[in-house]
Enzyme design. Structure first.
Site, mmCIF file in Angstrom:
data_model
loop_
_atom_site.group_PDB
_atom_site.id
_atom_site.type_symbol
_atom_site.label_atom_id
_atom_site.label_comp_id
_atom_site.label_asym_id
_atom_site.label_seq_id
_atom_site.Cartn_x
_atom_site.Cartn_y
_atom_site.Cartn_z
ATOM 1 N N CYS A 50 -0.038 3.940 2.557
ATOM 2 C CA CYS A 50 0.620 3.838 3.774
ATOM 3 C C CYS A 50 2.264 4.139 4.431
ATOM 4 C CB CYS A 50 0.354 2.727 3.901
ATOM 5 S SG CYS A 50 -1.479 1.048 4.046
ATOM 6 N N CYS A 77 0.741 -1.044 -0.248
ATOM 7 C CA CYS A 77 0.112 -0.143 -0.017
ATOM 8 C C CYS A 77 1.280 1.276 0.465
ATOM 9 C CB CYS A 77 -0.474 0.092 1.429
ATOM 10 S SG CYS A 77 -1.848 1.797 1.839
#
Ligand SMILES: [Zn+2]
Length: 153
Positions: A76, A73
């Site tokens: 993230c 991700c």
């Protein structure tokens, strides 16, 4: 109960932001870790999985900021250093618990992490606030301050 005792024994080394001394800090303990040298509160940043989450996060006496992330991700990876910065600024007030959603299906389900990053502020295991998706540092700081203030009201 072996997982509980394991989580309590896990220690990381944290450099005191005030005096620079390295301190060994457990993954789970009551209260907040303080520097052995100058007594300043230390940033508390811990990784947890489904097996250790209850001991590391639910049983924490400090409010817990849960970061549900995943290695694939991109947002993230952008938000993670911001959260670590906030955990350092707010040392002694919050504990940052990072959970890799890919290997923690129970936590993902519990916090309905359909999108990541999902950030959850927990107070003794109860959800106080939730933020889905990445946001700039100033927005996250404001979100966190408001959530912590709401908790105290
Ligand atoms: Zn210190």
């Amino acid at each position: 109960m072996t997982t509980s005792s394991d989580a309590r024994e896990v220690v990381g080394v944290v450099r005191c932001p005030k005096c620079g001394k390295n301190n060994r800090v457990p993954a789970a303990a009551s209260g907040a870790p303080r520097c052995g040298n100058c007594k300043a509160p230390l940033p508390w940043i811990v990784d947890a999985g489904d097996d250790s989450f209850s001991v590391v996060a639910d049983e924490s006496s400090l409010p817990v900021l849960v970061d549900l992330w995943a290695p694939w991700c991109g947002p993230c990876r952008a938000v993670s250093p911001v959260l670590e910065q906030l955990a350092t600024e707010m040392a002694g007030r919050i504990k940052l618990v990072k959970v890799n959603a890919d290997v923690a299906p129970q936590a993902s389900r519990r916090f309905e992490a359909q999108a990541i990053p999902t950030l959850v502020l927990l107070d003794r295991g109860k959800v106080v606030a939730r933020q889905i998706g990445a946001a700039p540092a100033d927005a996250l700081r404001k979100w966190l301050e408001n959530a912590l203030a709401g908790k105290a009201a």
